[in-house]
Scaffold this motif. Structure first.
Motif, PDB file in Angstrom:
ATOM      1  N   THR A   2       0.827  -1.214   0.000  1.00  0.00           N
ATOM      2  CA  THR A   2       0.000   0.000   0.000  1.00  0.00           C
ATOM      3  C   THR A   2       0.859   1.261   0.000  1.00  0.00           C
ATOM      4  O   THR A   2       1.900   1.324   0.667  1.00  0.00           O
ATOM      5  CB  THR A   2      -0.907   0.011   1.248  1.00  0.00           C
ATOM      6  OG1 THR A   2      -1.699  -1.170   1.248  1.00  0.00           O
ATOM      7  CG2 THR A   2      -1.812   1.229   1.257  1.00  0.00           C
ATOM      8  N   ASP A   3       0.383   2.262  -0.734  1.00  0.00           N
ATOM      9  CA  ASP A   3       1.065   3.561  -0.733  1.00  0.00           C
ATOM     10  C   ASP A   3       0.820   4.242   0.614  1.00  0.00           C
ATOM     11  O   ASP A   3      -0.320   4.591   0.936  1.00  0.00           O
ATOM     12  CB  ASP A   3       0.520   4.426  -1.867  1.00  0.00           C
ATOM     13  CG  ASP A   3       1.144   5.815  -1.901  1.00  0.00           C
ATOM     14  OD1 ASP A   3       2.132   6.055  -1.145  1.00  0.00           O
ATOM     15  OD2 ASP A   3       0.653   6.669  -2.672  1.00  0.00           O
ATOM     16  N   SER A  11      -1.181   7.549   0.805  1.00  0.00           N
ATOM     17  CA  SER A  11      -2.601   7.589   0.466  1.00  0.00           C
ATOM     18  C   SER A  11      -3.433   7.967   1.695  1.00  0.00           C
ATOM     19  O   SER A  11      -3.044   7.716   2.839  1.00  0.00           O
ATOM     20  CB  SER A  11      -3.056   6.236  -0.068  1.00  0.00           C
ATOM     21  OG  SER A  11      -2.994   5.247   0.947  1.00  0.00           O
ATOM     22  N   LYS A  12      -4.592   8.553   1.430  1.00  0.00           N
ATOM     23  CA  LYS A  12      -5.485   8.945   2.516  1.00  0.00           C
ATOM     24  C   LYS A  12      -5.961   7.730   3.291  1.00  0.00           C
ATOM     25  O   LYS A  12      -6.097   7.758   4.522  1.00  0.00           O
ATOM     26  CB  LYS A  12      -6.669   9.718   1.934  1.00  0.00           C
ATOM     27  CG  LYS A  12      -7.596  10.297   2.990  1.00  0.00           C
ATOM     28  CD  LYS A  12      -8.685  11.136   2.345  1.00  0.00           C
ATOM     29  CE  LYS A  12      -9.588  11.765   3.396  1.00  0.00           C
ATOM     30  NZ  LYS A  12     -10.648  12.608   2.772  1.00  0.00           N
ATOM     31  N   ASN A  28       0.706  12.954   6.955  1.00  0.00           N
ATOM     32  CA  ASN A  28       1.459  13.376   5.772  1.00  0.00           C
ATOM     33  C   ASN A  28       2.097  14.743   5.984  1.00  0.00           C
ATOM     34  O   ASN A  28       1.411  15.718   6.322  1.00  0.00           O
ATOM     35  CB  ASN A  28       0.542  13.416   4.549  1.00  0.00           C
ATOM     36  CG  ASN A  28       0.242  12.028   4.019  1.00  0.00           C
ATOM     37  OD1 ASN A  28       0.950  11.512   3.171  1.00  0.00           O
ATOM     38  ND2 ASN A  28      -0.809  11.407   4.555  1.00  0.00           N
ATOM     39  N   GLY A  44      -3.861  13.049   2.989  1.00  0.00           N
ATOM     40  CA  GLY A  44      -3.233  12.061   2.123  1.00  0.00           C
ATOM     41  C   GLY A  44      -3.747  12.162   0.704  1.00  0.00           C
ATOM     42  O   GLY A  44      -4.714  12.866   0.404  1.00  0.00           O
ATOM     43  N   ARG A  45      -3.100  11.426  -0.185  1.00  0.00           N
ATOM     44  CA  ARG A  45      -3.463  11.461  -1.598  1.00  0.00           C
ATOM     45  C   ARG A  45      -4.827  10.811  -1.832  1.00  0.00           C
ATOM     46  O   ARG A  45      -5.151   9.806  -1.248  1.00  0.00           O
ATOM     47  CB  ARG A  45      -2.400  10.721  -2.422  1.00  0.00           C
ATOM     48  CG  ARG A  45      -1.062  11.430  -2.479  1.00  0.00           C
ATOM     49  CD  ARG A  45      -0.021  10.541  -3.134  1.00  0.00           C
ATOM     50  NE  ARG A  45       1.248  11.243  -3.289  1.00  0.00           N
ATOM     51  CZ  ARG A  45       2.392  10.643  -3.624  1.00  0.00           C
ATOM     52  NH1 ARG A  45       2.404   9.333  -3.825  1.00  0.00           N
ATOM     53  NH2 ARG A  45       3.479  11.346  -3.769  1.00  0.00           N
TER      54      ARG A  45
END
Length: 534
Positions: A463-464, A467-468, A474, A533-534
């Motif tokens: 997993t990134d 990411s949200k 972040n 997050g993204r």
């Protein structure tokens, strides 16, 4: 250090008239003459007096109650109290002086030990000088045979002399501090018993695991320098240079991990920049692919920058930073002291997934526990990983670790077994920090897509963490690399798919990024700028 062990300096000196042979005034001879027996005897004597004062003060405190009951006048009680206070102040003075003496003994022992390594290193370089070079052959035509060899020996001799003088200077500086401490006047209060801003050298680092481990590893390094194995000699030389750089930047360096035979020729090592035994804050930095313990200079430099930043933000506290090159690092082979074609291929393919990070996780977890045992029990510990190092940190954090915060920088993924920041048993999600630049291709889907084609895995790195959905904190800072100018095809593609220039450990550990990392290390998370997050 015996005279025999310094015979190499005499061999070097004969090639260089400017260097004195090791006579009574030379750095080599002065280091060889250093002995700590009498100093340690003095410290033991002070400890005996201190013990007697402590026992007497304990008896005196119990007697004050009897004095108060026996005399209604306050004078006897006040006089006895002053006597006990004087005994306490004297005991404090003696404790600090005994600690200062023992600390100087440690400095002397370290200087003598390091001087032996300096000599071994110089002799090892001499040993591997070729008998002649093309410059020597040309020199022979003009009547100057062995010119290059003589010049190199001259250089080795000068380097050795400079190193030995540096060792001697550290001893002299410690002795100056000791003289200051021994001359302290107890009537001026505890602050007058301090040699500068910091207390005099602290007591008994010999019993600390960091000191014992460092001495054991340095002894192994010295043995490798004198071995007949070229690979071990090259590895030992590179680690020695890293230790010197760390000591130059921080004044203190310890060899926490030393294993030249690990990972099919790569080896593994870890160096502490700063004193683990006294640090209030401890950071551990794990590098990413294409790094090797044989070339740690960049990592040492960034670790020292992080230490400086942390101590600037919290000037009353000490920080130590460990650079951990302790796992099988993918794509390390161009920098390793030895490798084979098969190893190089496997080393390259390993960069396409989190497999190496998963294998390294229990190793890092074990080393983190060891590093924690070398530190103060109240020290705050932060682990920072860059690129594949961040994946390794995330995988290791699945174990129960004595760690306060994690920082995942330039991460391709959190590993195969972690879906969210809540999955770390000993680190709360609020203390899992993510730093990913939007221009860094390693943190973008393009890297996953390329790796998937090689490995066939849907999520080769997991997993990134930016990411949200991952749920980490972040960090909101901008890349330190200037945007790519131009309107051409290459520039346009890099702006869409990411620019590799943004993926470097230095880019992630300088400027506002470094300031945020320093805040995390010293426990000031409130000062870290954050974003969704993204």
């Amino acid at each position: 250090m015996t005279g025999d062990s310094l015979i190499g300096s005499a061999m070097l000196a004969q090639h260089m008239p400017e260097l004195d042979a090791p006579g009574q005034g030379s750095p080599a001879a002065r280091l060889a003459s250093l002995h700590t027996g009498q100093l340690r005897d003095a410290a033991a004597h002070l400890a005996g007096v201190l013990s007697a004062l402590t026992a007497g003060r304990t008896d005196g405190e119990s007697a004050i109650g009897e004095i108060s009951r026996g005399w209604s006048a306050p004078s006897p009680r006040i006089g006895s109290g002053r006597l006990l206070l004087t005994a306490q102040e004297t005991a404090v003075l003696l404790l600090r002086q005994a600690a200062a003496i023992e600390g100087v003994c440690v400095v002397i022992d370290r200087a003598v030990f390091d001087a032996r390594i300096d000599v071994h290193l110089a002799l090892a370089e001499l040993k591997h000088l070729r008998d002649a070079t093309w410059v020597d052959q040309v020199g022979g035509i003009f009547g100057v045979p062995q010119a290059a060899k003589a010049l190199r020996i001259n250089g080795i001799a000068r380097e050795l002399d400079a190193a030995l003088r540096g060792r001697l200077a550290s001893v002299e500086a410690a002795l100056d501090s000791l003289r200051s401490g021994l001359a302290a006047d107890p009537t001026t209060g505890p602050d007058a018993l301090r040699g500068g801003r910091d207390p005099l050298l602290r007591p008994d680092p010999v019993m600390n695991p960091a000191y014992r481990t460092d001495q054991r590893n340095r002894a192994a390094l010295a043995a490798d320098l004198g071995s007949d194995d070229p690979t071990r000699i090259r590895f030992a030389m590179s680690i020695l240079h890293s230790l010197r750089e760390a000591a130059d930047r921080s004044g203190s360096a310890a060899l926490i991990v030393y294993d030249p035979g690990a990972y099919a020729g790569q080896g593994r090592a870890a160096v502490a920049v700063g004193d683990l035994t006294t640090a209030t804050n401890v950071a551990v930095v794990v590098p990413g692919i294409a790094n090797s313990p044989s070339q740690m200079a960049g990592g040492i430099d960034l670790a020292a920058d992080l230490r400086d930043e942390s101590m600037t933000q919290s000037p009353g506290e000490q920080t130590a930073v460990v650079v951990w090159y302790g796992y099988d690092i993918p794509l390390s082979w161009p920098k390793d002291p030895d490798s084979s074609l098969g190893t190089d291929i496997r080393d390259t393919v390993a960069a396409a997934s989190a497999q190496s990070a998963a294998a390294a996780a229990p190793v890092l977890a074990a080393d983190l526990r060891t590093i924690r045992s070398m530190s103060q029990s109240s020290a705050r510990v932060t682990v920072l990983g860059f690129s594949m190092g961040s994946t390794t940190v995330s995988e290791a954090a699945r174990y129960d670790l004595p760690v306060d915060s994690l920082v995942l920088m330039g991460s391709p993924g959190a590993g195969w077994d972690t879906r969210s920041a809540a999955g770390y048993p000993s680190v709360p999600a609020s203390q899992v920090y993510i730093l990913s630049y939007d221009q860094d291709p390693i943190t973008l889907p393009v890297t996953d897509n390329l790796a998937s084609r090689v490995t066939g895995l849907a999520e080769p790195y997991g997993t990134d963490p930016a990411s949200k959905a991952f749920g980490g904190t972040n960090i909101d800072v901008s890349t330190n690399v200037a945007a790519l100018a131009g309107t051409g095809l290459v520039a346009s593609l890099l702006r869409v798919g990411g620019d590799p220039r943004h993926h470097s450990m230095r880019n992630y550990m300088q400027g506002r990024a470094l300031a945020a990392e320093g805040s995390i290390v010293v426990g000031r998370g409130r000062d870290v700028p954050v974003k969704p997050g993204r």
